[in-house]
Design a protein around this motif. Structure first.
Motif, PDB file in Angstrom:
ATOM      1  N   SER A  82       9.943 143.637  42.588  1.00  0.00           N
ATOM      2  CA  SER A  82       9.146 143.437  43.792  1.00  0.00           C
ATOM      3  C   SER A  82       8.710 141.978  43.897  1.00  0.00           C
ATOM      4  O   SER A  82       8.821 141.193  42.946  1.00  0.00           O
ATOM      5  N   ASP A  83       8.177 141.632  45.056  1.00  0.00           N
ATOM      6  CA  ASP A  83       7.672 140.275  45.261  1.00  0.00           C
ATOM      7  C   ASP A  83       6.480 139.990  44.352  1.00  0.00           C
ATOM      8  O   ASP A  83       6.280 138.858  43.898  1.00  0.00           O
ATOM      9  N   ALA A  84       5.697 141.003  44.072  1.00  0.00           N
ATOM     10  CA  ALA A  84       4.540 140.824  43.188  1.00  0.00           C
ATOM     11  C   ALA A  84       4.987 140.479  41.773  1.00  0.00           C
ATOM     12  O   ALA A  84       4.332 139.665  41.088  1.00  0.00           O
ATOM     13  N   ASP A  85       6.090 141.062  41.326  1.00  0.00           N
ATOM     14  CA  ASP A  85       6.618 140.730  39.997  1.00  0.00           C
ATOM     15  C   ASP A  85       7.040 139.273  39.933  1.00  0.00           C
ATOM     16  O   ASP A  85       6.746 138.560  38.960  1.00  0.00           O
ATOM     17  N   THR A  87       6.030 136.786  41.901  1.00  0.00           N
ATOM     18  CA  THR A  87       4.851 135.931  42.034  1.00  0.00           C
ATOM     19  C   THR A  87       4.078 135.881  40.720  1.00  0.00           C
ATOM     20  O   THR A  87       3.623 134.815  40.289  1.00  0.00           O
ATOM     21  N   GLY A  88       3.936 137.021  40.072  1.00  0.00           N
ATOM     22  CA  GLY A  88       3.232 137.045  38.788  1.00  0.00           C
ATOM     23  C   GLY A  88       3.949 136.236  37.732  1.00  0.00           C
ATOM     24  O   GLY A  88       3.324 135.501  36.954  1.00  0.00           O
ATOM     25  N   ARG A  91       3.376 132.569  38.412  1.00  0.00           N
ATOM     26  CA  ARG A  91       2.004 132.160  38.053  1.00  0.00           C
ATOM     27  C   ARG A  91       1.841 132.022  36.542  1.00  0.00           C
ATOM     28  O   ARG A  91       1.163 131.120  36.060  1.00  0.00           O
TER      29      ARG A  91
END
Length: 130
Positions: A82-85, A87-88, A91
């Protein structure tokens, strides 16, 4: 077992090189030529053996690739990302990079301060500067 062969080969090469150098120093050219030919022959044999092994490995790799392609693709579905993966992960990498830069800057500042303090204590005025 392989390391034993590598060490034996390295020892043989070292001995033949020393024999060639001693022969050159004594101007025994037959000894230099003999040692060089033995060393080059050993290199040729090793190269031919490596080529034979590579040629023998190709059919094995082709068979393994063909066998791996025969596995149904439905059984090997990759996990979704996912996009959250993403982005994380970015970061986390950014935080690690920033932390490394901070540690490097601190180290550089401490080293410069130490060098400046050593440089000032080592300096003594010369006679013409008094």
């Amino acid at each position: 077992m392989r390391s034993t062969f590598v060490l034996a080969g390295a020892a043989l090469a070292a001995v033949l090189t020393v024999v060639a150098v001693v022969g050159a120093l004594q101007e025994w050219w037959w000894l230099v030529v003999g040692a060089a030919m033995l060393l080059l022959s050993a290199v040729l044999i090793v190269a031919m053996d490596a080529d034979r092994r590579v040629r023998g490995l190709r059919p094995y790799i082709r068979a393994e690739v063909a066998r791996g392609a025969a596995v149904p693709t439905s059984a090997a579905t990759p996990p979704t990302v996912s996009d959250a993966d993403i982005t994380g992960a970015v970061r986390v990498l950014q935080a690690q990079y920033t932390g490394r830069l901070d540690r490097m800057q601190t180290s550089v500042d401490e080293t410069l301060a130490q060098l400046r303090s050593q440089g000032e204590s080592a300096r003594e005025p010369r006679d013409d500067q008094e």
